[in-house]
Motif scaffolding. Structure first.
Motif, PDB file in Angstrom:
ATOM      1  N   SER A 120       0.811  -1.230   0.000  1.00  9.41           N
ATOM      2  CA  SER A 120       0.000   0.000   0.000  1.00  9.41           C
ATOM      3  C   SER A 120       0.836   1.267   0.000  1.00  9.41           C
ATOM      4  CB  SER A 120      -0.997   0.024   1.165  1.00  9.41           C
ATOM      5  OG  SER A 120      -1.962  -1.003   0.998  1.00  9.41           O
ATOM      6  N   SER A 121       2.154   1.156  -0.242  1.00  9.16           N
ATOM      7  CA  SER A 121       2.969   2.356  -0.429  1.00  9.16           C
ATOM      8  C   SER A 121       2.734   2.902  -1.836  1.00  9.16           C
ATOM      9  CB  SER A 121       4.451   2.035  -0.233  1.00  9.16           C
ATOM     10  OG  SER A 121       4.895   1.095  -1.212  1.00  9.16           O
ATOM     11  N   LEU A 122       2.995   4.182  -2.002  1.00  9.59           N
ATOM     12  CA  LEU A 122       2.783   4.834  -3.292  1.00  9.59           C
ATOM     13  C   LEU A 122       3.822   4.365  -4.296  1.00  9.59           C
ATOM     14  CD1 LEU A 122       1.115   7.011  -4.811  1.00  9.59           C
ATOM     15  CD2 LEU A 122       2.821   8.672  -4.053  1.00  9.59           C
ATOM     16  N   ASN A 123       3.356   3.994  -5.484  1.00 11.18           N
ATOM     17  CA  ASN A 123       4.290   3.611  -6.534  1.00 11.18           C
ATOM     18  C   ASN A 123       4.858   4.855  -7.205  1.00 11.18           C
ATOM     19  OD1 ASN A 123       4.700   2.988  -9.695  1.00 11.18           O
ATOM     20  ND2 ASN A 123       5.199   1.175  -8.482  1.00 11.18           N
ATOM     21  N   GLY A 124       6.146   4.820  -7.524  1.00 11.78           N
ATOM     22  CA  GLY A 124       6.763   5.932  -8.220  1.00 11.78           C
ATOM     23  C   GLY A 124       8.253   5.960  -7.992  1.00 11.78           C
ATOM     24  N   ILE A 125       8.875   6.983  -8.512  1.00 11.09           N
ATOM     25  CA  ILE A 125      10.317   7.161  -8.398  1.00 11.09           C
ATOM     26  C   ILE A 125      10.599   7.959  -7.135  1.00 11.09           C
ATOM     27  CG2 ILE A 125      12.388   7.987  -9.575  1.00 11.09           C
ATOM     28  CD1 ILE A 125      10.658   8.049 -12.150  1.00 11.09           C
ATOM     29  N   PRO A 126      11.303   7.389  -6.158  1.00  4.70           N
ATOM     30  CA  PRO A 126      11.503   8.102  -4.886  1.00  4.70           C
ATOM     31  C   PRO A 126      12.274   9.402  -5.028  1.00  4.70           C
ATOM     32  CG  PRO A 126      12.834   6.081  -4.990  1.00  4.70           C
ATOM     33  CD  PRO A 126      11.880   6.039  -6.150  1.00  4.70           C
ATOM     34  N   GLN A 127      13.123   9.502  -6.045  1.00  3.30           N
ATOM     35  CA  GLN A 127      13.876  10.741  -6.242  1.00  3.30           C
ATOM     36  C   GLN A 127      12.974  11.905  -6.672  1.00  3.30           C
ATOM     37  OE1 GLN A 127      14.565   7.790  -7.455  1.00  3.30           O
ATOM     38  NE2 GLN A 127      16.745   7.269  -7.249  1.00  3.30           N
ATOM     39  N   ILE A 128      11.803  11.551  -7.198  1.00  2.45           N
ATOM     40  CA  ILE A 128      10.871  12.582  -7.683  1.00  2.45           C
ATOM     41  C   ILE A 128       9.658  12.710  -6.772  1.00  2.45           C
ATOM     42  CG2 ILE A 128       9.372  13.252  -9.614  1.00  2.45           C
ATOM     43  CD1 ILE A 128      11.332  11.900 -11.479  1.00  2.45           C
ATOM     44  N   ILE A 129       9.159  11.564  -6.270  1.00  2.00           N
ATOM     45  CA  ILE A 129       7.954  11.548  -5.450  1.00  2.00           C
ATOM     46  C   ILE A 129       8.333  11.090  -4.051  1.00  2.00           C
ATOM     47  CG2 ILE A 129       5.618  10.618  -5.220  1.00  2.00           C
ATOM     48  CD1 ILE A 129       5.777   9.981  -8.260  1.00  2.00           C
ATOM     49  N   ALA A 130       8.215  11.967  -3.101  1.00  2.00           N
ATOM     50  CA  ALA A 130       8.605  11.654  -1.720  1.00  2.00           C
ATOM     51  C   ALA A 130       7.803  10.473  -1.183  1.00  2.00           C
ATOM     52  CB  ALA A 130       8.402  12.872  -0.827  1.00  2.00           C
ATOM     53  N   GLY A 131       8.491   9.495  -0.628  1.00  2.00           N
ATOM     54  CA  GLY A 131       7.834   8.347  -0.018  1.00  2.00           C
ATOM     55  C   GLY A 131       7.449   7.250  -0.983  1.00  2.00           C
TER      56      GLY A 131
ATOM     57  N   ARG B  26       8.734  -7.032  -9.335  1.00  2.00           N
ATOM     58  CA  ARG B  26       8.169  -7.970 -10.302  1.00  2.00           C
ATOM     59  C   ARG B  26       7.620  -9.190  -9.569  1.00  2.00           C
ATOM     60  NH1 ARG B  26      13.249  -8.195 -14.229  1.00  2.00           N
ATOM     61  NH2 ARG B  26      14.222  -7.694 -12.219  1.00  2.00           N
ATOM     62  N   GLY B  27       6.428  -9.610  -9.962  1.00  2.00           N
ATOM     63  CA  GLY B  27       5.757 -10.716  -9.293  1.00  2.00           C
ATOM     64  C   GLY B  27       4.826 -10.279  -8.182  1.00  2.00           C
ATOM     65  N   SER B  28       4.911  -9.001  -7.762  1.00  2.00           N
ATOM     66  CA  SER B  28       4.034  -8.500  -6.705  1.00  2.00           C
ATOM     67  C   SER B  28       2.718  -7.995  -7.292  1.00  2.00           C
ATOM     68  CB  SER B  28       4.721  -7.376  -5.923  1.00  2.00           C
ATOM     69  OG  SER B  28       4.872  -6.222  -6.751  1.00  2.00           O
ATOM     70  N   VAL B  29       1.752  -7.779  -6.426  1.00  2.00           N
ATOM     71  CA  VAL B  29       0.433  -7.299  -6.846  1.00  2.00           C
ATOM     72  C   VAL B  29       0.330  -5.807  -6.554  1.00  2.00           C
ATOM     73  CG1 VAL B  29      -2.056  -7.480  -6.459  1.00  2.00           C
ATOM     74  CG2 VAL B  29      -0.640  -9.549  -6.506  1.00  2.00           C
ATOM     75  N   ILE B  30      -0.082  -5.040  -7.544  1.00  2.00           N
ATOM     76  CA  ILE B  30      -0.273  -3.603  -7.384  1.00  2.00           C
ATOM     77  C   ILE B  30      -1.764  -3.269  -7.421  1.00  2.00           C
ATOM     78  CG2 ILE B  30       1.981  -2.965  -8.329  1.00  2.00           C
ATOM     79  CD1 ILE B  30       0.523  -2.331 -10.988  1.00  2.00           C
ATOM     80  N   GLN B  31      -2.102  -2.116  -6.868  1.00  2.00           N
ATOM     81  CA  GLN B  31      -3.476  -1.621  -6.878  1.00  2.00           C
ATOM     82  C   GLN B  31      -3.555  -0.420  -7.820  1.00  2.00           C
ATOM     83  OE1 GLN B  31      -4.890  -1.042  -2.723  1.00  2.00           O
ATOM     84  NE2 GLN B  31      -3.006  -2.123  -2.153  1.00  2.00           N
ATOM     85  N   ILE B  32      -4.374  -0.527  -8.848  1.00  2.00           N
ATOM     86  CA  ILE B  32      -4.531   0.522  -9.858  1.00  2.00           C
ATOM     87  C   ILE B  32      -5.861   1.220  -9.607  1.00  2.00           C
ATOM     88  CG2 ILE B  32      -4.657   0.987 -12.341  1.00  2.00           C
ATOM     89  CD1 ILE B  32      -3.394  -1.939 -12.606  1.00  2.00           C
TER      90      ILE B  32
END
Length: 279
Positions: free
Chosen positions: A165-176, A182-188
């Motif tokens: 449930s953490s935010l997906n993204g690039i940590p250098q651009i999006i804090a946190g 790969r192989g994990s389940v994401i929530q869209i």
């Protein structure tokens, strides 16, 4: 335009078809910002519209109200062209009032009522606080997937959560933020799923408790990096009206990257292309 003659009456008649249906404002998908159509239950925005308001008003109650800041929106009904006055005339008979999330001077965010009939030119009438009205038509389709994005413009990083449930993204651009494994389940998070089981009333959210879960009738397909991503859940996000949650597994074969393409397809309609970070 057609000319017809009546020799018996020694007359010539001008037969002129009515003009195109009114387009006094535009309606866009709330996730993708596309203006190609909307599905019942989806979140959309009316743009290029002058409401007469001088401030923003947001809904604070659930179910969502059908009157907000003196603004109301009817979807459905009928349009007829009145030749003598050269105007389109709207009848609200059979229409449904749209649940409203936000109204401002130039934009209205609202929900296409679940259960509204499909059609390529469904009338929509906006009533402003001073009682004046504006008209347009809308292509109401069975599905109209649009993925929300962090930039709120339908482009770039998708509104996606990782398996924890953490935010997906690039940590250098999006804090946190962090990349999905790969192989994990994401929530869209998207909108435009169409009909659900059980059905929801206009303006209602799926139960925040998740009991019962509200599933979509049409099962979507998801591709990540051009590869099919198995869908494990497709339903309405608990506690949020009009928000569609899709849980999908990131394929092991996807090449890692900070901007891996993600697309959702439901029925014959495809979403906007957004990106996610994958490691």
């Amino acid at each position: 335009m057609v000319l017809a003659t009546n020799p018996g009456a020694n007359s010539v008649y001008l037969i002129q078809p009515p003009p195109a249906t009114p387009t006094q404002f535009a309606i866009q998908n709330g996730g993708s910002f596309a203006a190609t159509g909307a599905a019942p239950g989806s979140l959309v925005s009316a743009v290029k519209v002058a409401t007469g308001l001088t401030q923003n008003v947001s809904a604070t109650t659930m179910p969502l109200p059908t009157m907000l800041g003196g603004v109301a929106m009817n979807i459905g009904g009928s349009l007829t062209f009145d030749t003598p006055s050269n105007t389109w005339v709207y009848s609200p008979a059979g229409s449904i009032q749209a649940p409203l999330l936000f109204v401002g001077p130039n934009q209205i965010n609202f929900q296409i009522p679940p259960g509204i009939g499909l059609g390529s030119a469904v009338p929509v009438q906006l009533t402003t606080p001073d009682g004046s009205t504006l008209l347009t038509t809308l292509n109401v389709t069975a599905t109209s997937p649009g993925i929300f994005t962090l930039s709120s413009n339908g482009q770039g990083q998708g509104a996606v959560l990782n398996f924890d449930s953490s935010l997906n993204g690039i940590p250098q651009i999006i804090a946190g933020a962090s990349s999905a494994q790969r192989g994990s389940v994401i929530q869209i998070f998207a909108t435009g799923a169409g009909a659900t089981n059980p059905p929801l009333a206009p303006g209602d959210a799926a139960p925040s408790s998740g009991n019962p879960l509200v599933f979509t009738i049409v099962q979507p397909t998801v591709t990540i990096g051009g590869t099919n991503a198995p869908v494990q859940f497709s339903g309405m996000a608990p506690g949020y009206p009009g928000v569609w949650q899709i849980n999908a597994q990131v394929p092991l074969s996807v090449a890692p990257g900070n901007a891996v393409q993600l697309v959702v397809k439901a029925g014959s309609a495809s979403s906007n292309t957004v990106t996610i970070a994958v490691n």
